[in-house]
Design a protein around this motif. Structure first.
Motif, short mmCIF file in Angstrom:
data_model
loop_
_atom_site.label_atom_id
_atom_site.label_comp_id
_atom_site.label_asym_id
_atom_site.label_seq_id
_atom_site.Cartn_x
_atom_site.Cartn_y
_atom_site.Cartn_z
N HIS A 51 -5.13 3.87 -5.19
CA HIS A 51 -5.30 3.97 -3.73
C HIS A 51 -5.61 5.42 -3.37
O HIS A 51 -5.13 5.92 -2.37
CB HIS A 51 -4.00 3.47 -3.08
N ASP A 58 0.80 -1.21 0.00
CA ASP A 58 0.00 0.00 0.00
C ASP A 58 0.85 1.27 0.00
O ASP A 58 1.95 1.29 0.56
CB ASP A 58 -0.91 0.02 1.23
N ASP A 59 0.28 2.31 -0.59
CA ASP A 59 0.75 3.70 -0.53
C ASP A 59 1.85 4.00 -1.55
O ASP A 59 1.76 4.97 -2.28
CB ASP A 59 1.22 4.10 0.88
N HIS A 95 -5.19 10.08 -0.18
CA HIS A 95 -5.37 9.16 0.95
C HIS A 95 -6.27 9.70 2.08
O HIS A 95 -5.94 9.57 3.26
CB HIS A 95 -3.99 8.79 1.52
ZN ZN Z 1 -2.82 3.47 2.47
#
Ligand code: ZN
Length: 245
Positions: A146, A93-94, A150
Protein backbone atom coordinates in the motif's frame (compact mmCIF):
# COMPACT_ATOMS: atom_id res chain seq x y z
CA UNK A 1 -14.76 -12.32 -28.77
CA UNK A 2 -17.34 -15.01 -28.07
CA UNK A 3 -15.89 -17.14 -30.86
CA UNK A 4 -12.39 -16.65 -29.47
CA UNK A 5 -13.55 -17.59 -26.00
CA UNK A 6 -15.25 -20.72 -27.36
CA UNK A 7 -12.13 -21.62 -29.31
CA UNK A 8 -9.93 -21.29 -26.27
CA UNK A 9 -12.34 -23.51 -24.35
CA UNK A 10 -12.14 -26.17 -27.06
CA UNK A 11 -8.38 -25.93 -27.38
CA UNK A 12 -7.91 -25.66 -23.65
CA UNK A 13 -5.30 -23.53 -21.98
CA UNK A 14 -3.04 -24.82 -19.28
CA UNK A 15 -2.13 -22.59 -16.34
CA UNK A 16 1.47 -22.87 -17.51
CA UNK A 17 0.60 -21.11 -20.74
CA UNK A 18 -1.39 -18.49 -18.85
CA UNK A 19 -5.07 -19.35 -18.47
CA UNK A 20 -7.51 -16.62 -19.41
CA UNK A 21 -8.95 -14.54 -16.62
CA UNK A 22 -12.56 -15.55 -16.06
CA UNK A 23 -14.88 -16.25 -13.19
CA UNK A 24 -17.55 -14.64 -11.09
CA UNK A 25 -17.11 -11.12 -9.66
CA UNK A 26 -16.01 -11.12 -6.03
CA UNK A 27 -16.71 -8.41 -3.44
CA UNK A 28 -13.65 -7.02 -1.67
CA UNK A 29 -14.55 -5.20 1.54
CA UNK A 30 -12.21 -2.39 2.64
CA UNK A 31 -11.80 -1.60 6.32
CA UNK A 32 -9.55 0.93 8.07
CA UNK A 33 -9.71 1.37 11.86
CA UNK A 34 -11.62 -1.09 14.01
CA UNK A 35 -12.74 0.77 17.11
CA UNK A 36 -14.54 3.91 18.18
CA UNK A 37 -13.22 7.12 16.63
CA UNK A 38 -11.42 9.27 19.21
CA UNK A 39 -12.53 12.91 19.51
CA UNK A 40 -11.07 14.93 16.68
CA UNK A 41 -10.34 11.91 14.46
CA UNK A 42 -9.60 13.07 10.91
CA UNK A 43 -11.96 10.61 9.25
CA UNK A 44 -14.44 9.32 11.86
CA UNK A 45 -16.38 7.48 9.15
CA UNK A 46 -13.39 5.16 8.68
CA UNK A 47 -13.68 3.85 12.25
CA UNK A 48 -15.91 0.79 12.62
CA UNK A 49 -16.54 0.06 16.32
CA UNK A 50 -15.50 -3.46 17.39
CA UNK A 51 -19.00 -4.74 18.22
CA UNK A 52 -20.28 -3.48 14.87
CA UNK A 53 -17.35 -5.11 13.05
CA UNK A 54 -18.02 -8.43 14.77
CA UNK A 55 -21.73 -8.05 13.93
CA UNK A 56 -20.85 -7.55 10.27
CA UNK A 57 -18.71 -10.71 10.25
CA UNK A 58 -21.49 -12.65 11.97
CA UNK A 59 -24.00 -11.45 9.36
CA UNK A 60 -21.66 -12.45 6.51
CA UNK A 61 -21.13 -15.86 8.08
CA UNK A 62 -24.85 -16.49 8.61
CA UNK A 63 -25.62 -15.39 5.05
CA UNK A 64 -23.21 -18.05 3.74
CA UNK A 65 -20.23 -15.89 2.82
CA UNK A 66 -16.73 -17.27 3.18
CA UNK A 67 -13.73 -14.96 3.36
CA UNK A 68 -10.73 -15.82 1.19
CA UNK A 69 -7.56 -14.06 0.06
CA UNK A 70 -7.25 -12.04 -3.12
CA UNK A 71 -4.58 -14.50 -4.23
CA UNK A 72 -7.11 -17.30 -4.07
CA UNK A 73 -9.56 -15.24 -6.17
CA UNK A 74 -6.80 -14.51 -8.65
CA UNK A 75 -5.82 -18.16 -8.89
CA UNK A 76 -9.41 -19.30 -9.41
CA UNK A 77 -9.87 -16.70 -12.15
CA UNK A 78 -6.80 -18.22 -13.83
CA UNK A 79 -7.89 -21.83 -13.70
CA UNK A 80 -6.20 -22.80 -10.45
CA UNK A 81 -8.55 -23.86 -7.68
CA UNK A 82 -12.21 -23.16 -7.12
CA UNK A 83 -13.99 -20.33 -5.37
CA UNK A 84 -16.43 -21.02 -2.54
CA UNK A 85 -20.11 -20.50 -3.39
CA UNK A 86 -20.18 -17.02 -1.81
CA UNK A 87 -16.66 -15.63 -1.66
CA UNK A 88 -15.73 -12.33 -0.05
CA UNK A 89 -12.31 -10.74 0.48
CA UNK A 90 -11.95 -8.76 3.70
CA UNK A 91 -9.16 -6.21 3.35
CA UNK A 92 -7.67 -3.85 5.91
CA UNK A 93 -5.82 -0.72 4.83
CA UNK A 94 -2.73 1.06 6.19
CA UNK A 95 -1.87 -1.30 9.10
CA UNK A 96 -3.38 -0.33 12.44
CA UNK A 97 -2.85 -2.13 15.74
CA UNK A 98 -6.65 -2.40 16.05
CA UNK A 99 -6.69 -4.65 13.00
CA UNK A 100 -4.50 -7.25 14.69
CA UNK A 101 -6.51 -6.88 17.90
CA UNK A 102 -9.68 -7.82 16.02
CA UNK A 103 -8.14 -10.57 13.88
CA UNK A 104 -9.41 -13.32 16.25
CA UNK A 105 -12.96 -12.61 15.04
CA UNK A 106 -11.82 -13.70 11.58
CA UNK A 107 -9.70 -16.57 12.87
CA UNK A 108 -12.66 -17.97 14.81
CA UNK A 109 -14.29 -18.62 11.43
CA UNK A 110 -11.15 -19.85 9.71
CA UNK A 111 -11.16 -16.69 7.61
CA UNK A 112 -7.98 -14.95 6.41
CA UNK A 113 -7.78 -11.19 6.12
CA UNK A 114 -5.86 -9.19 3.54
CA UNK A 115 -3.53 -6.58 4.97
CA UNK A 116 -2.72 -3.61 2.72
CA UNK A 117 0.27 -2.41 4.68
CA UNK A 118 1.81 1.04 4.38
CA UNK A 119 5.51 0.41 5.00
CA UNK A 120 6.10 3.64 6.99
CA UNK A 121 3.31 2.77 9.41
CA UNK A 122 5.10 -0.38 10.54
CA UNK A 123 6.15 -0.10 14.16
CA UNK A 124 4.88 3.46 14.72
CA UNK A 125 2.44 4.42 17.47
CA UNK A 126 -1.00 3.04 16.65
CA UNK A 127 0.47 1.03 13.79
CA UNK A 128 1.15 -2.68 13.58
CA UNK A 129 4.35 -4.02 15.09
CA UNK A 130 6.47 -6.32 12.95
CA UNK A 131 5.61 -9.27 15.21
CA UNK A 132 1.90 -8.60 14.79
CA UNK A 133 2.24 -8.69 11.02
CA UNK A 134 4.19 -11.94 11.27
CA UNK A 135 1.42 -13.40 13.45
CA UNK A 136 -1.24 -12.38 10.92
CA UNK A 137 0.75 -14.02 8.12
CA UNK A 138 1.05 -17.19 10.20
CA UNK A 139 -2.73 -17.07 10.66
CA UNK A 140 -3.15 -17.17 6.88
CA UNK A 141 -3.46 -13.49 6.13
CA UNK A 142 -2.25 -12.17 2.79
CA UNK A 143 0.23 -9.29 2.87
CA UNK A 144 -0.29 -6.72 0.11
CA UNK A 145 1.51 -3.44 -0.54
CA UNK A 146 0.00 0.00 0.00
CA UNK A 147 3.05 2.18 -0.84
CA UNK A 148 5.82 3.29 1.51
CA UNK A 149 4.47 6.66 2.73
CA UNK A 150 0.90 6.80 1.35
CA UNK A 151 1.05 9.73 -1.09
CA UNK A 152 -1.44 10.46 -3.85
CA UNK A 153 0.59 8.55 -6.45
CA UNK A 154 -0.85 10.59 -9.30
CA UNK A 155 1.06 13.62 -8.03
CA UNK A 156 4.56 12.29 -7.37
CA UNK A 157 7.67 12.30 -9.59
CA UNK A 158 8.61 9.27 -11.69
CA UNK A 159 11.43 8.49 -9.28
CA UNK A 160 9.21 8.67 -6.21
CA UNK A 161 6.47 6.67 -7.95
CA UNK A 162 8.96 3.86 -8.47
CA UNK A 163 10.22 4.07 -4.88
CA UNK A 164 6.70 4.02 -3.45
CA UNK A 165 5.43 1.16 -5.64
CA UNK A 166 8.38 -1.15 -6.39
CA UNK A 167 10.04 -0.08 -3.14
CA UNK A 168 7.08 -1.09 -0.99
CA UNK A 169 6.94 -4.50 -2.63
CA UNK A 170 10.63 -5.09 -2.08
CA UNK A 171 10.58 -3.83 1.50
CA UNK A 172 7.67 -6.05 2.53
CA UNK A 173 9.03 -9.13 0.77
CA UNK A 174 12.40 -8.68 2.47
CA UNK A 175 10.91 -7.91 5.88
CA UNK A 176 8.44 -10.79 5.97
CA UNK A 177 9.76 -13.40 3.53
CA UNK A 178 6.50 -13.77 1.62
CA UNK A 179 5.49 -12.96 -1.93
CA UNK A 180 3.74 -9.60 -2.21
CA UNK A 181 1.82 -9.72 -5.48
CA UNK A 182 -1.06 -7.30 -4.99
CA UNK A 183 -1.15 -3.53 -4.45
CA UNK A 184 -3.77 -1.20 -3.02
CA UNK A 185 -3.61 2.41 -4.19
CA UNK A 186 -3.33 5.00 -1.38
CA UNK A 187 -6.74 6.77 -1.17
CA UNK A 188 -7.73 4.50 -4.07
CA UNK A 189 -6.25 7.15 -6.38
CA UNK A 190 -4.65 6.06 -9.63
CA UNK A 191 -4.35 6.80 -13.32
CA UNK A 192 -2.75 5.13 -16.35
CA UNK A 193 0.76 6.19 -15.27
CA UNK A 194 0.29 4.83 -11.75
CA UNK A 195 -1.23 1.58 -13.02
CA UNK A 196 1.74 1.14 -15.39
CA UNK A 197 4.18 1.60 -12.49
CA UNK A 198 2.34 -1.07 -10.48
CA UNK A 199 2.47 -3.48 -13.41
CA UNK A 200 6.18 -2.76 -13.98
CA UNK A 201 6.90 -3.52 -10.31
CA UNK A 202 5.69 -7.06 -10.91
CA UNK A 203 2.35 -6.93 -9.13
CA UNK A 204 -0.37 -9.17 -10.56
CA UNK A 205 -3.26 -6.84 -9.76
CA UNK A 206 -4.25 -3.81 -7.71
CA UNK A 207 -7.30 -2.54 -5.87
CA UNK A 208 -9.00 0.85 -5.85
CA UNK A 209 -11.87 2.22 -3.77
CA UNK A 210 -14.30 2.36 -6.68
CA UNK A 211 -17.45 0.87 -5.24
CA UNK A 212 -17.88 -2.21 -7.40
CA UNK A 213 -17.11 -5.91 -7.20
CA UNK A 214 -13.72 -7.09 -8.39
CA UNK A 215 -14.25 -8.59 -11.81
CA UNK A 216 -12.13 -11.00 -13.83
CA UNK A 217 -13.07 -9.11 -16.98
CA UNK A 218 -12.00 -5.72 -15.59
CA UNK A 219 -8.52 -4.18 -15.73
CA UNK A 220 -6.65 -6.23 -13.11
CA UNK A 221 -4.91 -3.02 -12.03
CA UNK A 222 -8.24 -1.36 -11.18
CA UNK A 223 -10.20 -3.89 -9.13
CA UNK A 224 -13.03 -2.24 -7.21
CA UNK A 225 -13.68 -2.54 -3.49
CA UNK A 226 -16.59 -1.86 -1.18
CA UNK A 227 -15.56 0.56 1.56
CA UNK A 228 -17.13 -0.29 4.94
CA UNK A 229 -17.52 2.60 7.36
CA UNK A 230 -18.89 3.49 10.77
CA UNK A 231 -22.40 3.95 9.40
CA UNK A 232 -22.71 0.49 7.87
CA UNK A 233 -24.87 -1.86 9.91
CA UNK A 234 -24.50 -5.63 9.45
CA UNK A 235 -27.64 -5.67 7.32
CA UNK A 236 -26.48 -2.75 5.17
CA UNK A 237 -23.22 -4.61 4.44
CA UNK A 238 -25.27 -7.60 3.31
CA UNK A 239 -27.44 -5.33 1.18
CA UNK A 240 -24.34 -3.85 -0.51
CA UNK A 241 -23.11 -7.35 -1.32
CA UNK A 242 -26.45 -8.51 -2.66
CA UNK A 243 -26.73 -5.35 -4.76
CA UNK A 244 -23.33 -5.97 -6.31
CA UNK A 245 -21.48 -3.11 -4.62
ZN1 ZN B 1 -4.59 3.86 2.97
Amino acid sequence: MALLAALSLVLGSSPASGAASSGPPVPILAYHHIGSAPPGAANPSLWVPGPRFRGQLRALDRAGYQAITLRRVWQAWHGRGKLPAQPVVISFDDGYASQAANAPALQARGWPGVLNLEVARLGVRGGLARGQVQALIRAGWELDAHSVTHPDLRKVSARRLHDEVAGSRQALQEAFGVRVDFFAYPYGRQNARVRAAVRRAGFLAATTTEREFASASADPFALGRVLVGAGDSPSSVLRMLRAGG
